[in-house]
Design an enzyme around this catalytic site. Structure first.
Site, short mmCIF file in Angstrom:
data_model
loop_
_atom_site.label_atom_id
_atom_site.label_comp_id
_atom_site.label_asym_id
_atom_site.label_seq_id
_atom_site.Cartn_x
_atom_site.Cartn_y
_atom_site.Cartn_z
N THR A 298 39.76 39.89 33.41
CA THR A 298 38.23 40.04 33.96
C THR A 298 37.76 40.63 33.93
OG1 THR A 298 40.35 40.70 35.94
CG2 THR A 298 38.57 41.79 36.02
N TRP A 301 35.80 38.54 32.04
CA TRP A 301 34.69 37.19 32.79
C TRP A 301 33.05 38.10 33.22
CZ3 TRP A 301 33.17 37.77 38.05
CH2 TRP A 301 32.63 36.98 39.05
N HIS A 302 32.99 39.35 34.06
CA HIS A 302 31.97 39.96 34.22
C HIS A 302 30.89 39.98 33.27
CE1 HIS A 302 34.99 42.05 37.36
NE2 HIS A 302 33.60 41.76 37.75
N GLY A 303 31.26 39.83 32.10
CA GLY A 303 29.68 40.38 31.38
C GLY A 303 30.17 39.61 29.77
N PHE A 450 26.67 37.92 37.05
CA PHE A 450 28.14 37.34 36.51
C PHE A 450 27.30 36.04 36.72
CE2 PHE A 450 28.89 41.82 37.64
CZ PHE A 450 27.78 42.57 36.99
#
Lengths: 450, 205
Positions: A298, A301-303, A450
């Site tokens: 997670t 995935w964001h950055g 994102f």
């Protein structure tokens, strides 16, 4: 093209809705696909080949998986599914980590493509035979840039039939407007307040806390506002997109918070990573490992910065501790206290989000604990608090169910007076939103990064 | 079952019939491979073509200014702030270390003409012995990157030479200044906040 640009609000969306109603039903999906591609080309033209490539790849890959599944060829089916997953994940990783400009919405449409392949590969749904329907699922303009990440098996039945009724049109319009108000009147105002505080070289502890609260509220209203606009716009074309937010800042536990914040991303990781890994049924050690994997992914995935990984681990540790140790203590606390603790964890986590590096993150924490030497509270704090008091009060009140209850109470007013009051309120908010869009510089959506 | 559902099924059946006539099963494997090759080719081409950032000038400038604590139109619309707000900002910081420069100052310090860049922003040292500086440029074409980098390196060398021997603090800042050329943008930053500004710049691209 942004959802909050006048071009979209005044021309693109109304014209698309009107034309979609006029066009015969059998051509409607084709029309919506073309409109979606036009929208994407307008928003991120140079990256259109990436979206087109993923669309074509997903169609053929899903059909190939279906063919192998029908033949009972499970060995090659698993291999193909793995190879397809690796390719799509590699495309996403290259864009996130190579320094190439990130194609708008790639994290969202790649996860939709993976959802299709997983559902077909595991037999949860059949591969869509009509490429237009599948491609519309991937590229549908309300959700292509920032979700919600609708899962393939849930969306598939809607691709053949998505009748538009007066009720769905009205529901969609109201939801879209609610999202617009959240973004333009709340998120952007909180963004302005946060940027002013963030630009200060040094600040008192409570100024830093106030800045963190402003950012947390900006992020919530920005992304939930976008999600409402996406759901509302989809509803105008007869589609039902899944809910993405459910009053997260009123959650009573960390797990509850993540059942309410970016619900579709949480559901994606739950269904395609956590449960296939064994979920919570394979013992405590495995549970910890599974949760750690999910939260690490997670974060990634964001950055592409260390901060997002740290943010993922932050939540991973909190959720694991809550499940294994803290749950029994938390149950004994009052609802308000539990909610306060969850918000403490959530807002602390946002510091990882807005700090570019771990060093900046530590610097901000230092300001909170008085390392700047500007004291606990000073004239800056008073100024920023009093200057944004109404905004803050409105933002906090709107986090809960107060607006929904207020609307429900107005609706129950005698005769048609409730309808007129609501219409007046909506018109006023719309006027304020348009005025703000015209008068302020354009502020992009935070999750677009994102 | 409603009318639109039955129509949907009819459409599906029609499509199946046509598909069986036109497409052999092997086509899926072939199509999948072709699409994969296409995706790889697109990414390779982008990797080779100099990685021009899709970020707008306003967003990059706003990110850099926010990291530098500069109140510009994009960050806070400072001109709209009431006097009390300006006082608060002024309380927070002492004399600003950087002063905004115009195109003439850019030409003087870097030798770059207005025609050579798309957009530019300069904040040069407020004090004569100051070394805090921020210069952000959006290039017109990728092939300008070398020229702008050389201009920035020349400025760095000149500043180091100016301070060498009698302004150790400013010399340290000039020596530690950072030059970043990436995604169609170039940044020269000197000062204690250089690292933070560079990070914000990279993230904004």
């Amino acid at each position: 093209m942004s959802f909050v640009s006048l071009l979209f609000l005044v021309v693109f969306l109304p014209a698309s809705v009107l034309l979609a109603r006029l066009i015969p039903e059998r051509f409607r999906n084709t029309f919506l696909l073309l409109v979606s591609l036009l929208f994407y080309a307008w928003s991120a033209g140079r990256n259109l080949p990436v979206l087109l490539g993923e669309m074509v790849f997903t169609y053929f890959a899903a059909r190939e998986l279906q063919r192998r599944r029908a033949r009972g060829d499970t060995g090659t089916l698993s291999f193909c599914l793995l190879a397809d997953t690796v390719l799509l994940a590699a495309v996403l990783a290259v864009y996130k980590y190579s320094g190439l400009p990130l194609p708008a919405g790639i994290s969202f449409f790649t996860f939709s493509a993976l959802s299709c392949l997983f559902d077909v590969g595991r037999g949860k749904a059949d591969a869509e035979k009509n490429p237009v329907s599948l491609w519309l699922y991937l590229a549908f303009f309300p959700k292509v840039l920032m979700g919600p990440i609708a899962q393939y098996a849930d969306m598939l039945p809607q691709m053949d039939s998505h009748p538009v009724s007066a009720a769905s049109l009205e529901r969609g319009t109201l939801r879209f407007l609610a999202g617009l108000f959240k973004k333009v009147l709340l998120a952007d105002a909180f963004g302005d307040a946060f940027r002013q505080i963030h630009a200060l070289p040094q600040m008192a502890s409570m100024t830093a806390v106030l800045g963190t609260v402003f950012y947390g509220l900006q992020l919530y209203y920005d992304f939930s506002g976008y999600s409402d606009m996406a759901i509302g716009a989809a509803s105008m074309f007869g589609f039902r997109l899944p809910r993405n937010f459910d009053h997260p800042y009123t959650a009573g536990s960390a797990s509850d918070f993540w059942r309410r914040w970016h619900i579709t991303l949480g559901a994606w990781f739950r269904d395609y990573v956590y449960i296939p890994l064994g979920g919570s049924r394979a013992g405590k050690a495995r549970l910890v490992l599974n949760l750690a994997v999910v939260w690490l992914l997670t974060g990634i995935w964001h950055g592409n910065t260390v901060n997002f990984v740290l943010w993922g681990l932050w939540w991973g540790i909190i959720v694991i501790l809550e499940k294994l140790v803290l749950a029994r203590f938390l149950d004994k606390l009052s609802g308000v206290l539990r909610c306060a603790l969850v918000n403490l964890a959530a807002f602390s986590g946002w510091i990882f989000f807005f700090s570019p590096t771990p060093g900046d993150c530590l610097h901000w924490w230092g300001q909170i604990f008085g390392a700047a030497g500007a004291g606990f509270w000073n004239s800056q704090t008073t100024w920023y608090l009093t200057g944004n008091l109404i905004l803050l009060a409105a933002g906090i009140a709107a986090c809960g169910t107060i607006p929904a209850r207020l609307v429900s109470r107005i609706r129950k007013c005698r005769g048609r007076s409730g309808v007129w009051i609501l219409a007046g309120l909506t018109a006023l908010l719309l006027l304020l939103s348009v005025a703000r869009i015209l008068s302020s510089t354009y502020q992009t959506f935070l999750y677009a990064a994102f | 079952m409603n009318v639109s559902e039955s129509r949907g099924r009819q459409e599906r059946r029609k499509w199946d019939t046509w598909r069986h006539r036109l497409l052999p099963d092997g086509i899926f494997s072939l199509g999948r491979t072709a699409a994969a090759v296409f995706l790889i080719a697109v990414i390779s081409a982008q990797l080779l073509s100099g990685r021009v950032s899709g970020s707008s000038w306003d967003s990059v400038r706003a990110a850099v200014n926010a990291a530098a604590g500069i109140l510009s139109d994009d960050t806070t619309q400072a001109q709209d702030l009431p006097d009390a707000a300006v006082e608060v900002q002024n309380d927070a910081s002492t004399e600003p270390a950087r002063t905004e420069g115009d195109a003439r100052m850019i030409r003087r310090l870097y030798g770059l003409d207005e025609q050579t860049y798309e957009n530019a922003q300069l904040y040069y040292p407020s004090a004569s012995l100051g070394a805090d500086e921020l210069f952000l440029v959006r290039l017109k074409t990728p092939d300008q990157a070398d020229m702008v980098r050389q201009a920035m390196e020349a400025r760095k060398a000149a500043q180091m030479k100016n301070f060498e021997g009698y302004a150790p603090e400013s010399y340290r800042k000039a020596a530690g200044s950072r030059i970043e050329v990436s995604g169609g943008y170039a940044l020269y930053v000197s000062g204690d906040d250089a690292e933070r500004i560079v990070e914000a710049f990279r993230k904004a691209l």
